[in-house]
Scaffold this motif. Structure first.
Motif, PDB file in Angstrom:
ATOM      1  N   LEU A   1       0.833  -1.197   0.000  1.00 46.87           N
ATOM      2  CA  LEU A   1       0.000   0.000   0.000  1.00 46.87           C
ATOM      3  C   LEU A   1       0.864   1.243   0.000  1.00 46.87           C
ATOM      4  N   VAL A   2       0.422   2.254  -0.726  1.00 48.43           N
ATOM      5  CA  VAL A   2       1.012   3.589  -0.644  1.00 48.43           C
ATOM      6  C   VAL A   2       0.046   4.436   0.174  1.00 48.43           C
ATOM      7  N   ILE A   3       0.512   4.939   1.305  1.00 52.13           N
ATOM      8  CA  ILE A   3      -0.378   5.669   2.208  1.00 52.13           C
ATOM      9  C   ILE A   3       0.106   7.099   2.379  1.00 52.13           C
ATOM     10  N   LYS A   4      -0.865   7.989   2.608  1.00 50.62           N
ATOM     11  CA  LYS A   4      -0.583   9.411   2.749  1.00 50.62           C
ATOM     12  C   LYS A   4      -1.364   9.938   3.943  1.00 50.62           C
ATOM     13  N   ALA A   5      -0.708  10.705   4.780  1.00 52.36           N
ATOM     14  CA  ALA A   5      -1.307  11.092   6.052  1.00 52.36           C
ATOM     15  C   ALA A   5      -2.531  11.982   5.885  1.00 52.36           C
ATOM     16  N   GLN A   6      -2.420  13.018   5.049  1.00 48.95           N
ATOM     17  CA  GLN A   6      -3.549  13.948   4.921  1.00 48.95           C
ATOM     18  C   GLN A   6      -4.803  13.275   4.350  1.00 48.95           C
ATOM     19  N   PRO A   7      -4.721  12.615   3.199  1.00 50.09           N
ATOM     20  CA  PRO A   7      -5.943  12.045   2.614  1.00 50.09           C
ATOM     21  C   PRO A   7      -6.598  10.968   3.461  1.00 50.09           C
ATOM     22  N   LEU A   8      -5.817  10.327   4.357  1.00 51.14           N
ATOM     23  CA  LEU A   8      -6.371   9.247   5.173  1.00 51.14           C
ATOM     24  C   LEU A   8      -6.857   9.724   6.537  1.00 51.14           C
ATOM     25  N   GLY A   9      -6.824  11.037   6.778  1.00 54.27           N
ATOM     26  CA  GLY A   9      -7.393  11.556   8.013  1.00 54.27           C
ATOM     27  C   GLY A   9      -6.461  11.592   9.189  1.00 54.27           C
ATOM     28  N   GLY A  10      -5.164  11.392   8.946  1.00 57.48           N
ATOM     29  CA  GLY A  10      -4.202  11.516  10.030  1.00 57.48           C
ATOM     30  C   GLY A  10      -3.427  10.240  10.284  1.00 57.48           C
ATOM     31  N   ILE A  11      -2.440  10.360  11.157  1.00 59.93           N
ATOM     32  CA  ILE A  11      -1.485   9.275  11.386  1.00 59.93           C
ATOM     33  C   ILE A  11      -2.134   8.057  12.045  1.00 59.93           C
ATOM     34  N   THR A  12      -2.919   8.266  13.069  1.00 57.64           N
ATOM     35  CA  THR A  12      -3.507   7.138  13.790  1.00 57.64           C
ATOM     36  C   THR A  12      -4.394   6.307  12.871  1.00 57.64           C
ATOM     37  N   HIS A  13      -5.227   6.975  12.074  1.00 57.61           N
ATOM     38  CA  HIS A  13      -6.111   6.241  11.166  1.00 57.61           C
ATOM     39  C   HIS A  13      -5.306   5.495  10.114  1.00 57.61           C
ATOM     40  N   ALA A  14      -4.252   6.109   9.606  1.00 54.87           N
ATOM     41  CA  ALA A  14      -3.417   5.449   8.601  1.00 54.87           C
ATOM     42  C   ALA A  14      -2.742   4.213   9.177  1.00 54.87           C
ATOM     43  N   LEU A  15      -2.256   4.289  10.409  1.00 56.13           N
ATOM     44  CA  LEU A  15      -1.635   3.135  11.048  1.00 56.13           C
ATOM     45  C   LEU A  15      -2.642   2.011  11.253  1.00 56.13           C
ATOM     46  N   GLN A  16      -3.859   2.354  11.620  1.00 57.47           N
ATOM     47  CA  GLN A  16      -4.904   1.346  11.789  1.00 57.47           C
ATOM     48  C   GLN A  16      -5.210   0.662  10.465  1.00 57.47           C
ATOM     49  N   LEU A  17      -5.204   1.435   9.388  1.00 62.05           N
ATOM     50  CA  LEU A  17      -5.469   0.881   8.068  1.00 62.05           C
ATOM     51  C   LEU A  17      -4.393  -0.117   7.658  1.00 62.05           C
ATOM     52  N   VAL A  18      -3.144   0.248   7.872  1.00 59.98           N
ATOM     53  CA  VAL A  18      -2.044  -0.646   7.517  1.00 59.98           C
ATOM     54  C   VAL A  18      -2.124  -1.940   8.309  1.00 59.98           C
ATOM     55  N   THR A  19      -2.414  -1.830   9.596  1.00 64.19           N
ATOM     56  CA  THR A  19      -2.538  -3.030  10.438  1.00 64.19           C
ATOM     57  C   THR A  19      -3.651  -3.932   9.936  1.00 64.19           C
ATOM     58  N   ALA A  20      -4.796  -3.334   9.610  1.00 65.36           N
ATOM     59  CA  ALA A  20      -5.937  -4.127   9.155  1.00 65.36           C
ATOM     60  C   ALA A  20      -5.671  -4.769   7.792  1.00 65.36           C
ATOM     61  N   ALA A  21      -4.943  -4.070   6.918  1.00 67.01           N
ATOM     62  CA  ALA A  21      -4.662  -4.592   5.585  1.00 67.01           C
ATOM     63  C   ALA A  21      -3.653  -5.728   5.621  1.00 67.01           C
ATOM     64  N   GLY A  22      -2.718  -5.667   6.566  1.00 65.17           N
ATOM     65  CA  GLY A  22      -1.709  -6.712   6.669  1.00 65.17           C
ATOM     66  C   GLY A  22      -0.717  -6.723   5.527  1.00 65.17           C
ATOM     67  N   LEU A  23      -0.492  -5.570   4.907  1.00 66.95           N
ATOM     68  CA  LEU A  23       0.438  -5.454   3.787  1.00 66.95           C
ATOM     69  C   LEU A  23       1.538  -4.445   4.117  1.00 66.95           C
ATOM     70  N   PRO A  24       2.714  -4.588   3.508  1.00 66.00           N
ATOM     71  CA  PRO A  24       3.755  -3.568   3.685  1.00 66.00           C
ATOM     72  C   PRO A  24       3.255  -2.215   3.169  1.00 66.00           C
ATOM     73  N   ALA A  25       3.812  -1.154   3.721  1.00 66.48           N
ATOM     74  CA  ALA A  25       3.363   0.184   3.343  1.00 66.48           C
ATOM     75  C   ALA A  25       4.541   1.083   2.984  1.00 66.48           C
ATOM     76  N   VAL A  26       4.273   1.955   2.036  1.00 67.92           N
ATOM     77  CA  VAL A  26       5.182   3.037   1.672  1.00 67.92           C
ATOM     78  C   VAL A  26       4.450   4.339   1.975  1.00 67.92           C
ATOM     79  N   VAL A  27       5.046   5.223   2.755  1.00 69.72           N
ATOM     80  CA  VAL A  27       4.424   6.511   3.048  1.00 69.72           C
ATOM     81  C   VAL A  27       4.853   7.501   1.987  1.00 69.72           C
ATOM     82  N   SER A  28       3.893   8.215   1.444  1.00 70.22           N
ATOM     83  CA  SER A  28       4.193   9.145   0.362  1.00 70.22           C
ATOM     84  C   SER A  28       3.608  10.514   0.648  1.00 70.22           C
ATOM     85  N   SER A  29       4.059  11.476  -0.122  1.00 68.93           N
ATOM     86  CA  SER A  29       3.625  12.864  -0.005  1.00 68.93           C
ATOM     87  C   SER A  29       2.420  13.121  -0.897  1.00 68.93           C
ATOM     88  N   ALA A  30       1.596  14.063  -0.486  1.00 71.74           N
ATOM     89  CA  ALA A  30       0.521  14.569  -1.335  1.00 71.74           C
ATOM     90  C   ALA A  30       0.957  15.921  -1.905  1.00 71.74           C
TER      91      ALA A  30
END
Length: 326
Positions: free
Chosen positions: A211-240
């Motif tokens: 997954l490529v995740i971005k803090a702003q579009p996902l509603g913040g850091i905590t929500h993004a971390l929860q998403l990654v945990t639930a997905a169970g996939l490696p993540a790359v953090v990217s800029s918007a």
């Protein structure tokens, strides 16, 4: 708790950052910055986004400015160079702005360009970076499955790290992943996560390897971390395409991930001619920590009055959306 609108407006600064090269259809990136009890944050949804989507970006900004963030588990984040859809002859100059980066993300499938343009651009990146460099490509969902399969074959000689959002829909991603799996090229999902009403659908469908995740579009850091945990996939953090303030939020997200296997797309300050603070890569990485904008830079990069008014009106509308959600 949603802070009063007046409190956001009181410290709000609207900036316009000029870019070295046109990127994502813009030559200047606008953003609204404000300060909360925890520090500065950024609200910068792209101008074409409707208020309902933009309000999620405001949630992220308020969260970063008002709440204590998850503790970091690393103090520096390796980042990739970002190569816009430039002619091959301009690639070396772009890469030179990303000091020490060992990875490059190359934009492909640009409307109005051809696969031959993409191949020439990626070849120039490989020639500039040498065999040790890591190359990933990002199509922003502009290919259909057949086009994507053809493109992956054409680009395979350059030893791709992964292909990001080659197709627009989750079923298309799943089909492409089946077709190219024998080639050993992973598929990454970006828009299928951050612009989806069901961001976990891509993981459930087996449509992506990361997954490529971005803090702003996902509603913040905590929500993004929860998403990654639930997905169970490696993540790359990217800029918007954030200013240094928004980038520091992305850096905090990357720093809090339990594991981080890939360089992150957080070196994009190097795409700007000027920024509110210096968060350009050094030796291929950037430091973890909050960023405070330089007062002189805020003045130097201040947006025209009519654009400030536009952003304040947008902030007001999005704050109203959040009040309604609450």
């Amino acid at each position: 708790m949603l802070p009063p609108l007046a409190e956001l407006i009181d410290s709000a600064r609207v900036v316009a950052l000029p870019m070295h090269t046109r990127f994502r259809g813009v030559d200047t990136r606008e953003a609204l910055l404000f300060e909360g009890p925890e520090g500065w944050a950024e609200f910068s949804p792209f101008v074409e986004y409707e208020d309902a989507e933009a309000a999620t970006w405001l949630t992220a900004a308020i969260d970063f400015a008002w709440k204590t963030q998850p503790a970091p588990v690393r103090d520096r984040i390796g980042v990739n160079a970002t190569v816009p859809a430039v002619p091959a002859s301009e690639v070396a100059a772009v890469l030179a702005r990303f000091a020490g980066c060992r990875t490059a993300k190359v934009k492909v499938a640009e409307p109005g360009q051809t696969l031959a343009d993409d191949v020439a651009r990626v070849r120039a990146v490989r020639e500039t970076m040498g065999p040790e460099g890591r190359i990933r490509v990002d199509a922003n969902g502009f290919w259909n499955v057949d086009e994507a399969e053809h493109a992956v074959h054409a680009l395979n000689e350059f030893d791709l790290e992964y292909v990001e959002q080659p197709c627009a829909t989750v079923p298309e991603l799943a089909e492409l992943r089946k077709r190219v799996k024998y080639m050993g090229i992973p598929v990454a999902a970006d828009e299928s996560v951050r612009k989806s009403s069901d961001p976990l659908a891509v993981a459930r469908a087996g449509a992506a390897d990361l997954l490529v995740i971005k803090a702003q579009p996902l509603g913040g850091i905590t929500h993004a971390l929860q998403l990654v945990t639930a997905a169970g996939l490696p993540a790359v953090v990217s800029s918007a395409l954030d200013t240094a303030i928004g980038l520091s939020q992305g850096v905090a997200l990357a720093a809090a991930l339990p594991t981080l296997e890939f360089d992150c797309g957080l070196g994009t300050s190097s795409l700007f001619l000027d920024d509110v603070a210096d968060l350009r890569p050094v030796d291929g990485s950037i430091p973890v920590g909050r960023v405070t904008p330089d007062a002189a830079a805020l003045d130097r990069l201040a947006a025209p009055a009519e654009r400030r008014d536009w952003w304040i009106e947008r902030l007001t509308r999005c704050h109203g959306v959040l009040e309604g959600r609450a």
